[in-house]
Design an enzyme around this catalytic site. Structure first.
Site, PDB file in Angstrom:
ATOM      1  CB  SER A 471      -0.958   0.003   1.181  1.00 21.16           C
ATOM      2  OG  SER A 471      -0.248  -0.194   2.378  1.00 21.16           O
ATOM      3  CG  HIS A 500      -3.898  -1.202  -1.933  1.00 16.90           C
ATOM      4  ND1 HIS A 500      -4.562   0.001  -1.842  1.00 16.90           N
ATOM      5  CD2 HIS A 500      -3.545  -1.531  -0.664  1.00 16.90           C
ATOM      6  CE1 HIS A 500      -4.586   0.388  -0.584  1.00 16.90           C
ATOM      7  NE2 HIS A 500      -3.974  -0.524   0.159  1.00 16.90           N
ATOM      8  CE  LYS A 531      -7.550  -0.027   1.080  1.00 12.72           C
ATOM      9  NZ  LYS A 531      -8.343  -0.356   2.276  1.00 12.72           N
TER      10      LYS A 531
HETATM   11  C1  PLP Z   1      -3.231  -3.790   2.389  1.00 15.30           C
HETATM   12  C2  PLP Z   1      -4.403  -3.420   3.242  1.00 15.30           C
HETATM   13  N1  PLP Z   1      -5.060  -4.383   3.902  1.00 15.30           N
HETATM   14  C3  PLP Z   1      -6.113  -4.099   4.694  1.00 15.30           C
HETATM   15  C4  PLP Z   1      -6.555  -2.810   4.868  1.00 15.30           C
HETATM   16  C5  PLP Z   1      -7.702  -2.523   5.776  1.00 15.30           C
HETATM   17  O1  PLP Z   1      -8.859  -2.354   5.028  1.00 15.30           O
HETATM   18  P1  PLP Z   1     -10.109  -1.494   5.535  1.00 15.30           P
HETATM   19  O2  PLP Z   1      -9.739  -0.064   5.350  1.00 15.30           O
HETATM   20  O3  PLP Z   1     -11.205  -1.937   4.662  1.00 15.30           O
HETATM   21  O4  PLP Z   1     -10.309  -1.818   6.980  1.00 15.30           O
HETATM   22  C6  PLP Z   1      -5.909  -1.782   4.185  1.00 15.30           C
HETATM   23  C7  PLP Z   1      -6.382  -0.403   4.327  1.00 15.30           C
HETATM   24  O5  PLP Z   1      -5.942   0.527   3.770  1.00 15.30           O
HETATM   25  C8  PLP Z   1      -4.800  -2.094   3.350  1.00 15.30           C
HETATM   26  O6  PLP Z   1      -4.145  -1.130   2.699  1.00 15.30           O
END
Ligand code: PLP
Length: 681
Positions: A471, A500, A531
């Protein structure tokens, strides 16, 4: 002097609303931040300054080149309008007992009756040009830091925004006139010194006197804010820095910068329909015990230290429109979004959410296992399973909860987790909660992973955890190498977080398996619904056995309420859209990413190894990242700094996410803005 561009000054007739109440006792200053006090002091001081600019420039009108002459006429028109409306506000302040006439009159007498007549015409002109420069600096400072927020009187905010917008343009015109009359550096320096001296004297004294008059000077808050402003990063520092720039030999006001700021101020003006009622903070009745305050102190200190550089982090959004956001009184180009395929606000998704509300209402009646399980949830899970060609799927209330609960359910004491060093915090937290032995391997380093795997007993349970796309860096995990390692070591599971990559990787946007052509290879396929899918929640797709286990053992599923119906319906509709429109949207997205990355590299920005729609602009220092973000935001580019602990120290950056909604022009604007921000710093 024709080298500079022609200004788009317009005759924008501006008038305050004659019926609007300009004041009601207390609204001017009571409990307001210093910025509001500064603006009020500015209001009290400025009408004569505007007339001074007109008086000074007018004698040169006939000598000016025709284009410039026209610009000057418009400048007079605009300055005249400001002056008239300021006078109205001044009257209202006077009527409310807020005037500083006793102080203003002698000061004005000295400035305009003594100093002005005694100064040669050219020095006056140099002073007027410097005043416009300083005014633009102040306008930019206030716009940059959203300092108009403290002003609750709509008409006053309108007046300032209007004034600011035009002031930003005027600096170019006045400078052009000065250059056409004299290019003497000393004259420019003298004019600057006069503008700086008189302005700072009047503003500082005006603010303090007004604060004494209204009583706010007797509060500690006022002085601590005043000191913060005076120390290093406030208005004074900005004016000093910009004054130095003004004196540099090759100085010329940047028309591009003016235009961007002008647009921002005008967009804010357009949106100024509603004035929210003042927010009254209710003082807390209890203070925290000292031991807890000690724990919080270092973090709060860091926030306090960074605040002057960072008024954008966590800033409030007023609304979205396509690739734009309305934030802090400005319309900004949005590069802080995970809506990679531009599906936020898609009518089909919104309609589905509304229909679900009509049918079920907004909430559920509890957790899925006890009365919260809707047909809609089951339809969504079947749809997810079908989309990723898996036997089953389960949804959770967020992506974070999905990782934490699934990992903690899958492994426990005595088991082993091998987690990439750059994995998302939700994976890190899931590992902690599981109490398994956690080994972190070097980012995307398969040799390191293998070394660590080979040390573990064959019979032990091993879980390899990676993000499909990282991310903060946008690079992808080497899925083929990962599955090969998983297959080589017995009792090993592979879990991949597709937060992502959904919609971004793979020709149909199905994620990393499709990208590498190895469908069905991931054991635990995790993703978010927040997302590319513009809803909320997370999911795991996998074998029937795996999902059945999670339904009764993942505590975030068992003990947390079901997804709200409109959210589940929105996610379901988004999956349909990804099926039908995904490939075309993704093709445009990836071509935009290639274009954007190419342009950034051409402009000598370091964008790392991105393979996705996440484009980092590596800066390498926290202060630089925050300063760049502040500057970009002021110029209308909505981007955030990323600092420790989200990235290791020394790898601070801006992160820009490209989406389907960005046009080529948007991408060009972003590159230009970044370039301008970098040049400025
Ligand atoms: C790689 C990754 N996994 C999990 C999450 C968590 O997701 P959520 O925002 O839906 O709780 C994020 C959030 O940005 C993320 O970037």
């Amino acid at each position: 002097m024709t080298a500079m561009s022609v200004q788009p000054l317009r005759r924008r007739p501006f008038a305050l609303d004659g019926n609007a109440a300009l004041c009601s006792s207390g609204d001017w200053c009571d409990g307001k931040p210093l910025s509001t006090q500064l603006l009020n002091a500015y209001t009290l001081l400025i009408p004569e300054g505007e007339r001074f600019v007109i008086r000074t420039c007018a004698p040169y009108l006939r000598e000016a080149a025709p284009g410039l002459r026209e610009e000057l006429r418009r400048l007079f028109f605009q300055e005249g309008g400001h002056s008239r409306e300021h006078e109205r506000v001044l009257k209202a302040m006077r009527a409310d007992g807020q005037s500083l006439d006793l102080f203003r009159k002698p000061l004005e007498w000295m400035f305009y009756r003594v100093i002005e007549p005694c100064s040669p015409g050219k020095l006056r002109l140099a002073t007027a040009a410097a005043i416009e420069h300083h005014n633009a600096v102040i306008a930019t400072h206030f716009l940059n830091r959203a300092l108009l927020r403290g002003i609750r009187i709509g008409e006053l905010r309108r007046l300032f925004l209007w004034h600011f917008a035009e002031e930003i343009e005027h600096k170019e015109t006045a400078f052009k006139l000065l250059q056409s009359v004299s290019r003497n550096w000393l004259l420019r320096a003298l004019g600057l010194a006069l503008s700086f001296g008189t302005f700072m004297l009047a503003l500082a004294l005006g603010t303090i006197l007004l604060a004494v008059k209204t009583g706010s000077a007797f509060s500690a808050g006022f002085w601590s804010e005043f000191m913060t402003h005076c120390r290093g990063c406030g208005l004074l520092a900005t004016i000093v820095r910009e004054s130095a720039r003004y004196l540099s030999p090759g100085f010329a006001p940047s028309p591009q910068e003016s235009r961007t700021l002008l647009d921002a101020a005008l967009a804010e003006l357009e949106s100024l329909g509603v004035v929210r009622p003042p927010f009254r903070e209710i003082p807390s009745r209890r203070t925290l015990p000292a031991a807890f305050r000690d724990r919080m102190a270092p973090s709060l200190e860091r926030v306090r230290r960074l605040r002057p550089r960072n008024s954008y982090f966590g800033a409030c959004i007023g609304g979205y429109d396509g690739a734009w956001v309305q934030s802090q009184g400005m319309r900004k180009l949005n590069f802080c979004t995970y809506s990679y395929l531009g599906l936020v606000g898609h009518p089909c998704i919104d309609e589905a959410a509304k229909a679900a509300i009509d049918r079920y209402g907004t909430g559920t009646h509890g957790v899925r296992l006890l009365g919260g399980n809707l047909e809609l949830h089951e339809a969504l899970e079947s749809r997810i399973a079908a989309c990723f060609e898996r036997e089953a799927a389960i949804t959770f209330s967020s992506g974070y909860v999905t990782n934490v609960s699934a990992i903690a359910a899958l492994v426990g004491k005595g088991d082993h987790v091998l987690s990439d060093k750059r994995n998302h915090a939700s994976i890190v937290d899931g590992c902690r909660l599981s109490e398994a032995d956690v080994t972190r391997f070097r980012h995307n380093d398969m040799a390191d992973l293998e070394r660590r795997l080979s040390r573990l007993p064959d019979e032990s349970r091993k879980l390899i955890l990676v993000d499909a796309v990282y991310s903060m860096d946008g690079d992808a995990a080497p899925l083929q190498a990962l599955t090969a390692l998983r297959d080589r070591y017995p009792n090993t599971l592979l879990m991949v977080d597709e937060a992502h990559s959904l919609g971004v990787l793979g020709c149909r946007g199905r994620g990393i398996e499709e990208h590498f052509g190895c469908s069905g290879q991931i054991d635990v396929l995790m993703g978010t619904l927040s997302k590319t899918i513009p809803a909320q929640g997370g999911y795991i797709a996998g074998s029937r056995e795996l999902i059945a286990f999670l339904r009764f053992n993942a505590r975030g599923f068992v003990f947390s309420a079901a997804l709200p119906p409109p959210i589940a319906a929105a996610a379901l509709a988004a999956l349909d859209l990804i099926e039908s429109e995904g490939p075309a949207r993704r093709a445009r997205l990836m071509s935009s990413v290639d274009y954007f990355v190419g342009r950034l590299r051409d402009a000598s920005f370091d964008v790392g190894n991105t393979a996705s729609a996440i484009v980092p602009v590596l800066l390498g220092s926290e202060s630089l990242a925050f300063d760049m973000a502040r500057r970009c935001n002021a110029l209308g580019l909505y981007t955030m700094p990323v600092a420790y602990p989200a990235v290791p120290k020394g790898e601070e950056r801006l992160r820009l996410n490209v989406t389907y909604a960005h046009s080529r022009e948007d991408l060009d604007t972003a590159v230009e803005t970044l370039r301008m921000a970098r040049d400025y710093l």
